[in-house]
Write an enzyme that holds these catalytic residues in place. Structure first.
Site, PDB file in Angstrom:
ATOM      1  N   ASP A  34      60.648 -29.518  48.110  1.00  0.00           N
ATOM      2  CA  ASP A  34      60.224 -28.849  46.927  1.00  0.00           C
ATOM      3  C   ASP A  34      60.656 -29.577  45.659  1.00  0.00           C
ATOM      4  O   ASP A  34      61.738 -30.163  45.567  1.00  0.00           O
ATOM      5  CB  ASP A  34      60.688 -27.463  47.003  1.00  0.00           C
ATOM      6  CG  ASP A  34      59.618 -26.526  45.966  1.00  0.00           C
ATOM      7  OD1 ASP A  34      58.680 -25.951  46.413  1.00  0.00           O
ATOM      8  OD2 ASP A  34      59.852 -26.627  44.524  1.00  0.00           O
ATOM      9  N   GLU A 148      48.908 -12.399  53.510  1.00  0.00           N
ATOM     10  CA  GLU A 148      50.315 -11.988  53.017  1.00  0.00           C
ATOM     11  C   GLU A 148      50.540 -10.671  53.789  1.00  0.00           C
ATOM     12  O   GLU A 148      49.742  -9.719  54.164  1.00  0.00           O
ATOM     13  CB  GLU A 148      50.351 -11.652  51.416  1.00  0.00           C
ATOM     14  CG  GLU A 148      50.347 -12.976  50.966  1.00  0.00           C
ATOM     15  CD  GLU A 148      50.710 -12.887  49.274  1.00  0.00           C
ATOM     16  OE1 GLU A 148      51.256 -12.132  48.948  1.00  0.00           O
ATOM     17  OE2 GLU A 148      50.133 -13.531  48.603  1.00  0.00           O
ATOM     18  N   CYS A 255      44.630 -14.569  46.037  1.00  0.00           N
ATOM     19  CA  CYS A 255      43.671 -15.665  46.653  1.00  0.00           C
ATOM     20  C   CYS A 255      42.425 -15.356  46.510  1.00  0.00           C
ATOM     21  O   CYS A 255      41.414 -16.011  46.008  1.00  0.00           O
ATOM     22  CB  CYS A 255      43.834 -15.707  48.210  1.00  0.00           C
ATOM     23  SG  CYS A 255      45.612 -16.164  48.715  1.00  0.00           S
TER      24      CYS A 255
HETATM   25  C1  UGA Z   1      43.361 -13.315  51.830  1.00  0.00           C
HETATM   26  C2  UGA Z   1      42.461 -13.414  53.140  1.00  0.00           C
HETATM   27  O1  UGA Z   1      42.438 -12.508  53.817  1.00  0.00           O
HETATM   28  C3  UGA Z   1      43.304 -14.579  54.089  1.00  0.00           C
HETATM   29  O2  UGA Z   1      42.451 -14.911  55.298  1.00  0.00           O
HETATM   30  C4  UGA Z   1      43.456 -15.744  53.178  1.00  0.00           C
HETATM   31  O3  UGA Z   1      44.391 -16.914  54.026  1.00  0.00           O
HETATM   32  C5  UGA Z   1      44.277 -15.542  51.940  1.00  0.00           C
HETATM   33  O4  UGA Z   1      43.640 -14.577  51.235  1.00  0.00           O
HETATM   34  C6  UGA Z   1      44.392 -16.756  51.196  1.00  0.00           C
HETATM   35  O5  UGA Z   1      43.561 -17.343  50.881  1.00  0.00           O
HETATM   36  O6  UGA Z   1      45.532 -17.541  51.287  1.00  0.00           O
HETATM   37  P1  UGA Z   1      45.527 -11.868  51.189  1.00  0.00           P
HETATM   38  O7  UGA Z   1      45.483 -12.276  49.876  1.00  0.00           O
HETATM   39  O8  UGA Z   1      47.045 -11.871  51.682  1.00  0.00           O
HETATM   40  O9  UGA Z   1      44.715 -12.788  52.061  1.00  0.00           O
HETATM   41  O10 UGA Z   1      45.144 -10.400  51.333  1.00  0.00           O
HETATM   42  P2  UGA Z   1      44.014  -9.567  52.201  1.00  0.00           P
HETATM   43  O11 UGA Z   1      44.656  -8.737  53.122  1.00  0.00           O
HETATM   44  O12 UGA Z   1      42.935 -10.084  52.425  1.00  0.00           O
HETATM   45  O13 UGA Z   1      43.703  -8.553  50.917  1.00  0.00           O
HETATM   46  C7  UGA Z   1      43.308  -8.635  49.714  1.00  0.00           C
HETATM   47  C8  UGA Z   1      43.043  -7.658  48.878  1.00  0.00           C
HETATM   48  O14 UGA Z   1      41.764  -6.898  49.126  1.00  0.00           O
HETATM   49  C9  UGA Z   1      44.032  -6.488  48.805  1.00  0.00           C
HETATM   50  O15 UGA Z   1      44.401  -6.226  47.272  1.00  0.00           O
HETATM   51  C10 UGA Z   1      43.430  -5.534  49.549  1.00  0.00           C
HETATM   52  O16 UGA Z   1      43.999  -3.981  49.348  1.00  0.00           O
HETATM   53  C11 UGA Z   1      42.085  -5.494  49.432  1.00  0.00           C
HETATM   54  N1  UGA Z   1      41.127  -4.946  50.485  1.00  0.00           N
HETATM   55  C12 UGA Z   1      41.215  -5.444  51.642  1.00  0.00           C
HETATM   56  C13 UGA Z   1      40.456  -3.707  50.242  1.00  0.00           C
HETATM   57  O17 UGA Z   1      40.493  -3.325  49.183  1.00  0.00           O
HETATM   58  N2  UGA Z   1      39.776  -3.091  51.391  1.00  0.00           N
HETATM   59  C14 UGA Z   1      39.623  -3.789  52.419  1.00  0.00           C
HETATM   60  O18 UGA Z   1      39.001  -3.298  53.434  1.00  0.00           O
HETATM   61  C15 UGA Z   1      40.709  -5.024  52.600  1.00  0.00           C
END
Ligand code: UGA
Length: 425
Positions: A34, A148, A255
């Site tokens: 880094d 995450e 993301c």
């Molecule tokens: C997301 C993707 O799920 C990963 O596969 C990807 O690798 C990552 O982005 C990335 O591009 O690095 P992440 O941002 O950690 O992962 O979070 P998610 O679990 O996907 O949730 C994203 C948002 O959607 C959260 O605010 C969550 O509360 C919301 N969400 C999720 C909903 O409102 N409803 C759902 O049914 C699922």
């Protein structure tokens, strides 16, 4: 020293550190670089500057195989596959900022033995542009699909691993694919542009699924349906599937918002108007704001009302507050004249500067004390364990709860005398 292929990791943010720790766990020697000396010092002492379940333990466990450094020559000397994990934040124009990726490419020597393995999320066409600049450099696209809060589990048990390489970098592609073979997930070998698109399209599709169910929720509220029942019935169709159909107060994080905008922008740059993604973004922006009218429905004017926000992180099990709904809500509610208190088990301190003067509390009960309303923004498990019928009810000035994730027990809360508002039910 391990006999497995040594791994270079460039950029030790969340993706870089999870990648480094997991490859070390698989038995590889990992040299992680880094540019920030203080970060390298922290990491070398075993201090982990982010909240990711199990990460600290994994770094400690594999400390013998993990080296943190600021020196690029060190990485180039000791490793051949360089996993590029630097961030690609959005620019003012909505395009991805590739300056950090380009800085990494500029630091590579002219050895044909090295390959850049791109884990950073980049626009489709980035690999081709890099190869145009640096024909000598091996290039493999290997996007990450880590969530995450469950990143280590996702790395070790992947739904799929995507490895994109041009014919000229095929041998490097084989070496990258081999790293993941023991994990058992399907390995998708493809060209570079398709690998880049798989990443953006996956996030855009999941974001679309969420905005879709959020709109079904909003219409269900008008028409008397219960979105949870609707999602259950829809999700049993194999073609739809049950995941990512939880209606709520909108998606956030580092993301989805960024990648959906980047794909929309990328399409626009090539002359295509991606209408669907425009709608996905707008639905999400409006969804983040809908809570205000739910509170006004019961409280009338919000001027001088005390509102407790439970949860600041964009989702549970992380301290990440990027694009979190809590930030929009805190601003909107204060804009309406409310006094806002927030509580989050891990993320509130990080967000303090972004909460527009909202009071940061040390516990959920402190935030709820004397509150005219509570809004559950992040479904941290500890919020389900609160003694709602007893201590919480006694402490609140007015028992009104907006459950922004349909997370709490609606029937029990109503039976205890709460006015309960969910999402889409
Ligand atoms: C997301 C993707 O799920 C990963 O596969 C990807 O690798 C990552 O982005 C990335 O591009 O690095 P992440 O941002 O950690 O992962 O979070 P998610 O679990 O996907 O949730 C994203 C948002 O959607 C959260 O605010 C969550 O509360 C919301 N969400 C999720 C909903 O409102 N409803 C759902 O049914 C699922």
């Amino acid at each position: 020293m391990s006999e497995r292929e040594p791994i270079g990791v460039i950029g030790v943010g969340w993706v870089g550190l999870c990648t480094a720790a997991c490859f070390a766990e698989l038995g590889h020697e990992v040299v992680a670089r880094d540019i920030l000396p203080e970060k390298v010092e922290f990491l070398s002492r075993g201090e982990i500057p982010m909240h990711e379940p199990g990460l600290s333990e994994l770094v400690m466990k594999n400390a013998d195989r993990l080296t943190f450094t600021t020196s690029m020559p060190d990485v180039l000397e000791r490793t051949r596959l360089l996993f590029c994990c630097v961030d690609t934040p959005p620019t003012y124009s909505g395009d991805a900022d590739l300056s950090r990726v380009n800085a990494v490419i500029d630091e590579l020597g002219d050895s044909a033995e090295h390959a850049v393995v791109m884990k950073s999320t980049v626009p489709v066409g980035t690999g081709r542009a890099i190869k145009r600049r640096r024909e000598d450099v091996g290039y493999v696209s290997n996007p990450e699909f880590l969530k995450e809060g469950s990143a280590l589990e996702d790395f070790m048990h992947p739904d799929r691993v995507v490895v994109g390489a041009a014919e000229t970098s095929k041998a490097f592609g084989d070496r990258v694919a081999a790293l993941y073979e023991s994990l058992g997930g399907p390995i998708v070998r493809t060209d570079v542009a398709s690998a880049e698109m798989i990443k953006l399209a996956s996030n855009a599709f999941l974001a679309t699924k969420i905005s879709f169910i959020n709109e079904i929720a909003n219409v269900s509220e008008e028409l008397g349906a219960d979105v949870r029942e609707v999602a259950r019935g829809m999700g049993l169709d194999d073609r739809i599937g049950p995941k990512f159909l939880n209606a709520g107060v909108g998606f956030g994080g580092s993301c989805f918002p960024k990648d959906v905008s980047a794909l929309k922008q990328l399409a626009g740059n090539s002359g295509y108007h991606f209408q669907l993604l425009t709608a996905v973004i707008e639905v999400n922006e409006l969804q983040k704001r809908r809570t205000t009218s739910k509170l006004q429905k019961h409280l009338g004017s919000l001027v001088n009302k005390e509102v407790a926000l439970l949860g600041v992180a964009f989702k549970p099990n992380t301290d990440d507050v990027r694009e979190a709904t809590s930030l929009v809500l805190a601003a909107r509610l204060q804009g309406e004249g409310a006094h806002v208190r927030v509580y989050d088990p891990v993320a509130a301190d990080k967000a303090r500067e972004m909460l527009g003067g909202a009071q940061v509390c040390d516990s959920a009960l402190e935030a709820l004390d004397g509150a005219d309303a509570a809004v559950l923004v992040t479904e941290w498990p500890e919020f389900a364990d609160l003694d709602w019928a007893g201590e919480v009810k006694q402490r609140m000035a007015n028992p009104l709860i907006v459950d922004g994730r349909n997370f709490l027990d609606r029937e029990a809360l109503r039976a205890a005398g709460f006015t309960y508002e969910g999402i889409g039910r």
